[in-house]
Write an enzyme that holds these catalytic residues in place. Structure first.
Site, mmCIF file in Angstrom:
data_model
loop_
_atom_site.group_PDB
_atom_site.id
_atom_site.type_symbol
_atom_site.label_atom_id
_atom_site.label_comp_id
_atom_site.label_asym_id
_atom_site.label_seq_id
_atom_site.Cartn_x
_atom_site.Cartn_y
_atom_site.Cartn_z
ATOM 1 N N GLU A 140 0.873 -0.822 0.042
ATOM 2 C CA GLU A 140 0.355 -0.448 0.107
ATOM 3 C C GLU A 140 0.989 1.340 -0.215
ATOM 4 O OE1 GLU A 140 -3.552 0.089 2.102
ATOM 5 O OE2 GLU A 140 -3.768 2.064 2.249
ATOM 6 N N ASN A 182 -3.144 -1.805 7.487
ATOM 7 C CA ASN A 182 -4.986 -1.921 7.241
ATOM 8 C C ASN A 182 -4.958 -3.550 7.239
ATOM 9 O OD1 ASN A 182 -5.569 0.365 7.310
ATOM 10 N ND2 ASN A 182 -4.874 1.102 5.326
ATOM 11 N N LYS A 262 -3.870 0.018 13.815
ATOM 12 C CA LYS A 262 -4.620 0.287 13.005
ATOM 13 C C LYS A 262 -6.015 0.783 13.673
ATOM 14 C CE LYS A 262 -5.433 3.230 9.038
ATOM 15 N NZ LYS A 262 -5.584 3.455 7.930
ATOM 16 N N GLU A 266 -10.254 4.952 9.298
ATOM 17 C CA GLU A 266 -10.184 4.274 7.867
ATOM 18 C C GLU A 266 -11.152 3.050 7.366
ATOM 19 O OE1 GLU A 266 -7.297 7.047 5.481
ATOM 20 O OE2 GLU A 266 -6.153 5.263 6.488
ATOM 21 N N ARG A 299 -2.118 3.373 16.855
ATOM 22 C CA ARG A 299 -2.206 4.736 15.552
ATOM 23 C C ARG A 299 -2.961 5.516 16.211
ATOM 24 N NH1 ARG A 299 -2.143 4.322 10.240
ATOM 25 N NH2 ARG A 299 -0.628 5.344 9.863
ATOM 26 N N ARG A 316 -11.070 17.775 9.685
ATOM 27 C CA ARG A 316 -10.167 16.658 9.849
ATOM 28 C C ARG A 316 -8.980 17.178 10.838
ATOM 29 N NH1 ARG A 316 -8.061 12.640 4.625
ATOM 30 N NH2 ARG A 316 -6.305 11.507 6.196
ATOM 31 N N ASP A 345 -2.258 14.294 7.119
ATOM 32 C CA ASP A 345 -1.684 13.182 6.532
ATOM 33 C C ASP A 345 -0.546 13.346 5.629
ATOM 34 O OD1 ASP A 345 -1.483 11.031 6.175
ATOM 35 O OD2 ASP A 345 -3.152 9.747 4.252
ATOM 36 N N GLU A 367 5.502 9.840 13.821
ATOM 37 C CA GLU A 367 5.148 9.040 12.383
ATOM 38 C C GLU A 367 5.053 9.733 11.600
ATOM 39 O OE1 GLU A 367 1.284 6.651 12.313
ATOM 40 O OE2 GLU A 367 2.228 5.749 10.113
ATOM 41 N N GLU A 373 4.285 8.910 -0.683
ATOM 42 C CA GLU A 373 3.196 9.192 -0.656
ATOM 43 C C GLU A 373 2.287 10.208 -1.573
ATOM 44 O OE1 GLU A 373 0.599 7.745 1.764
ATOM 45 O OE2 GLU A 373 -1.664 7.988 0.814
ATOM 46 N N GLU A 491 7.179 21.763 -3.226
ATOM 47 C CA GLU A 491 6.528 22.250 -2.490
ATOM 48 C C GLU A 491 6.514 23.219 -3.148
ATOM 49 O OE1 GLU A 491 7.299 24.134 1.517
ATOM 50 O OE2 GLU A 491 5.685 24.165 1.856
ATOM 51 N N TRP A 521 -13.583 13.293 2.418
ATOM 52 C CA TRP A 521 -12.173 13.075 3.154
ATOM 53 C C TRP A 521 -12.000 14.533 3.999
ATOM 54 C CZ3 TRP A 521 -11.138 8.264 3.251
ATOM 55 C CH2 TRP A 521 -11.180 7.142 2.112
#
Lengths: 659, 659
Positions: A140, A182, A262, A266, A299, A316, A345, A367, A373, A491, A521
């Protein structure tokens, strides 16, 4: 499948001694690894096989391992006393010796046989890598091939895992979780007999390099594996299920560290379904792990992923803090909360998570994600140590005298023992381990920085470049420039002033300004004709109030808010003038043109190294630089066109913005 | 798996005779189907089993089939002469008798035993359904379950296929292509021995209902199946490969009709790779099919699907015409070009494809899609007959006295024999065949309209409602209102003034205004702060010049362009005033509020039928109406918010538009 040796590629050096003698004070799996590594290194560097017997003291170069009984170094610290003829590695335990040895080899390769003394005790107790590897072999958010732990719902045990263990031990990693947080399908059965044999083999390989093995578990296992009709952590049958599983794992898998969980995140199951708290869930598991010295890593990535885009009050960014702050002090001593660096995230730019400094009575682990990603997926160069440096140095104003994130996650600020840093890792079965050859700098860098949080990004880069590409000054200069300009460039062309998420949904790669704007989201930019940004002040979502003063006020006022986070905290008109004297819209245009130019410049810097870098590595990276240049131009055009179309404000410099 | 009988659900009627006698003039597979259907129908409607022997003339109701030798009716036409006691079905062939029988049953169910005379000869020679069924059982753009032809790379032959054949024969379908035009994997082997046995079985079932079986083929089969190193249609080995395959198929599969080919389209292979034209490719296949009376159906859906969004001159709408117009007259007599109704791709609203009327010396077939890929995917009601009615009635100004699309595809305008209409069909293995119970009206309607292009959408709806739900006047009134308001409502909340594609990429469902805006598919709206739309006039992409006068000038001038297509042809300011007196932006706001209200109204109209419709059907459709109401509101809000944010113009009526 062949693969590179990354930064452990021991090439001949100039000042080779004619003989090397090694004295190791004791035996054991780690000592054996040390011996093997020294053979490999001395043969590679010097063309000499070291001797390990009494004749060691007759060698031209002596490497002596000395156990220090004082306890000052703990299990992992070391001192190196080196001269051209003799190197003493003084350590409190085998892991200290292992780390000291890798440090010695690094110095020998980069600087030769010199006189120096170094003392090093790791900043963080836990220095961990999380693999998001699935049992089918996919990873993932993996961008460097398939898993080398799993394939077709089986574990694979190969030489590559040993080489992986060497690599990460060389940078001080002492904990690895091998499966995705997951936990789907058969992955849940990793805690059963089914995978026992290969799991033990991997655990033993890890043990020889000082690495504890961790597994992600599925909180619904009592139902899914145990045949129970509940997974309520307070249910007696559920507790019995977990006690049996956890006892079994710690008893039968050597060197087992514990579990990563986790939960309620999600769509993953968790204690909420039973009206229990995260503390209820984590402490139940911790209770059974404690007698074995085991750890539960829980987590904190918990938020409502079914938000209505129309709802401007739900935020969020608030959710991690809101969900956990009330439980500070409730978690058992062997529970560590794993908190992402920012509240969203792993974006290109985020403020530091307010739980750092918020939860003073809880073990915390920082973390981060080196899998890139959201930062170019190992196709764009994005050297992340400058970002991590900034996070570690962030002063939380939580009350302790020394209260930066580094102070907190090391345990110094509030006296924790179970704490540290973890990275979602970036390795796979690609030939070069990390997809982009330069992405290895993030793996190397994370380990180094987690071991010594005082290191500068430049220092880490310098070491990595030397170990990977050799000591040619042009290579060092150009690769250093590429690495150090890479995060700011990324950036510039993707995330102006703290606005992230302008990416293609699901894949998280490539520009799509409105891709998440109307989705569930919680990741919005709220751009309209007049302005852009999310009002997180007390008049907006109130997220700023999660920080102590003076941070809360600093962020809440556009005049004092750091400009790189301005649009994260405020909805601002495009016409707002920044400290640079530019309007926001002009800043957007300028940074996108600049960022794309910088991508092209990085390619050019790499192309200058054509004859100086090993041809296969050169070619691999060149293809990625070419893609990055083209893709950065795509980012530039899409973002600029979007903001031109909506704002209807022209670029002051009259550059080409497509209609 | 059980499934409904859709519109062939023979329920008891009031004026049942005590006995029914049938005289069939000949035997054969179709005659057998006629007999079986009459037994089923009479038992269902009258509780009486008809007799087929000499005593028929003693029955209270006699049904006599009479072969007309004059040739006036062709193979498929019929005349019905009916009185309460006797019904004569006079036809030139068995298919005419079959269609006449279904028509008789429809009249008996809807109107009872009455005196009337009807004569009907089908408008179109080809009345076809294309299944996009894959061999794994999935259906591309299928929204009603899995395939009932294929599963797990095998063919399935079941009673359901026979019931399917009955259903589509009852509406006059005479050709069915059972596999996806994208021929992937083992699907290419449908033309080999591998699938021969079940293929023959399906072909025989179809034959008994007057349906020719077609297959989609992969143009690269000579390489993929034949082991050749080319698929060049002019290569002798390639020709030999195809001759053998085509001879084999027609010789050994009874009732085989021919092939459908998607070539050089969206990544599918085709003659372009070898520097050959579509005519080269199609004619080669046609040459080998001709001795067997076989047909090659060649799709014209060819465009550049790698467009750069920055490029405002390339226009996907132009591509079909540009690719094919130069080849008019080059195609063999047994080739039919299959042309989508519009130049884009089955959008809610498009102009009629300029190839209709453009290619006067080529056999053409009108392709429509009842699968609702872009019109609600059988979750929203969208009765498409009003759209199809408009397409058929469109005057092409191509020169013939009668030159509407209906005139052209029937062959009347230019004397073609191989021509007609085809629909991408909407069936699957869902209990109710079509996902939404009301989506069956599109399947029923397409067949009826293809058979008789003079029918009105209302007339078709009336018949379908009666056959499906019975003759209760409230049911008829409400379902009629729902059907007739459904397409306009869907257009209102999804596609203002001819702008389509504001949908989630790939899935093509749900709002995403910018989803395709920066992508490679050539599907842009070019919205900015001032206006929206694509300039397709001679000053823009020039697409309007593909139409003859007066259409070219009509479309090119915003003052004369039909307003429902205004933004398809022109980039217009939001402030432009429409004939309604509203500005474009106000029109967008108003239609979105109206469309969402109409969705809610359709739900209400359905809820009024709770006690009048069979409970399972009521519940199935209710769940979809509830979703539609909610989803239409989502469309309303996302689209309105997008246009409010970008235009910064307020709704005159002050309704809620989210920030």
């Amino acid at each position: 499948m062949t693969y590179t040796k990354a930064w452990l590629n021991y090439q001949p050096v100039k000042d080779a001694p004619k003989s090397v003698g090694v004295v190791l004070p004791e035996m054991g799996p780690i000592a054996e690894s040390i011996g093997q590594e020294l053979i490999l290194a001395c043969e590679g560097m010097y063309g000499v096989t070291p001797v390990f017997d009494g004749t060691a003291f007759m060698a031209e170069l002596q490497i002596l391992f000395i156990r220090d009984q004082s306890g000052d170094f703990g299990e992992e610290g070391y001192r190196i006393e080196a001269s051209p003829e003799s190197i003493n590695i003084i350590a409190g335990g085998q892991r200290g010796m292992l780390y000291g040895m890798f440090r010695v080899l690094e110095r020998l390769r980069l600087r030769g046989r010199k006189r120096y003394t170094i003392e090093s005790i790791p900043s963080n107790p836990f220095r961990m890598l999380d693999h998001w590897d699935n049992l089918d072999g996919s990873i993932e958010r993996g961008y460097s091939g398939l898993s080398f732990f799993f394939r077709d719902n089986e574990m694979t045990v190969t030489q590559r895992i040993r080489d992986y263990a060497r690599m990460v031990a060389s940078i001080g990693i002492n904990a690895v979780c091998i499966n995705n947080v997951n936990v789907r399908g058969v992955a849940a059965e990793l805690i059963t007999e089914r995978f026992r044999k290969p799991l033990i083999e991997v655990a033993e390989i890890f043990e020889a390099y000082g690495i504890k093995l961790y597994l992600s578990l599925n909180f619904a296992s009592p139902k899914r594996l145990g045949g129970l009709d509940t997974s309520d952590p307070c249910d007696e049958q559920v507790r019995a299920f977990w006690k049996e599983r956890i006892d079994d794992m710690f008893t039968n898998v050597p060197n087992f560290g514990g579990f990563v969980v986790k939960a309620d995140s999600e769509g993953e199951p968790g204690p909420f379904a039973y009206g229990r708290t995260h503390a209820d869930g984590a402490n139940m598991l911790a209770e059974f792990a404690a007698p074995h010295g085991g750890i539960i890593i829980w987590r904190c990535f918990v938020y409502n992923c079914q938000q209505d885009w129309r709802d401007q009050k739900t935020d969020r960014a608030r959710s991690g803090y809101d969900n956990f702050i009330g439980h500070d002090g409730e978690f058992a001593e062997n529970v560590i909360l794993q908190i992402k660096n920012g509240p969203m995230d792993f974006q290109v730019r985020e403020p530091v998570h307010p739980l750092f400094g918020g939860m003073k009575n809880t073990n915390l682990m920082l973390e981060v994600q080196i899998a890139q990603e959201y930062t170019g997926q190992q196709r764009h160069v994005c050297y992340l140590m400058p970002m991590f440096r900034g996070i570690l140095d962030f002063k939380t104003y939580s009350g302790a005298e020394a209260d930066t994130v580094a102070d907190i996650v090391s345990g110094r600020a509030y006296g924790n023992r179970n704490c540290g840093m973890v990275a979602v890792t970036n390795t796979g079965d690609d030939e070069n381990w990390t997809g982009h050859d330069l992405a290895a700098a993030n793996l190397y860098g994370f380990g180094r920085l987690a071991f010594d949080t005082t290191l500068s990004p430049e220092r880490i880069a310098e070491d990595w470049i030397g170990l990977t590409f050799g000591t040619d000054p042009k290579v060092k200069e150009n690769v250093m420039r590429i690495l150090m300009m890479s995060w700011p460039a990324y950036e510039k062309y993707t995330s102006p002033l703290g606005i992230g998420w302008m990416i293609k949904p699901s894949v998280h790669y490539g520009p799509d300004v409105e891709g998440y704007e109307y989705d569930r989201w919680g990741t919005y930019h709220r751009a309209n004709h007049m302005g852009i940004g999310v009002d997180r002040t007390p008049g907006g979502t109130g997220y700023t109030t999660q920080y102590p003063e003076p941070l809360a006020s600093l962020y809440a006022d556009p005049a004092t808010c750091p400009e790189e986070l301005l649009l994260f905290f405020h909805h601002m008109p495009y016409a707002h003038v920044l400290k640079s004297g530019k309007t926001i819209i002009q800043h957007i245009y300028d940074t996108h043109f600049e960022g794309a130019e910088e991508a092209a410049e990085m390619q050019k810097l790499w192309e200058e190294l054509e004859d100086l870098v090993e041809p296969a590595a050169y070619a691999r990276a060149l293809a990625r630089f070419q893609h990055q240049t083209e893709h950065a131009a795509e980012w530039r055009d899409r973002i600029n066109t979007y903001f031109h179309r909506i704002s209807w404000i022209e670029d002051e410099k009259g550059r080409k913005i497509y209609d």
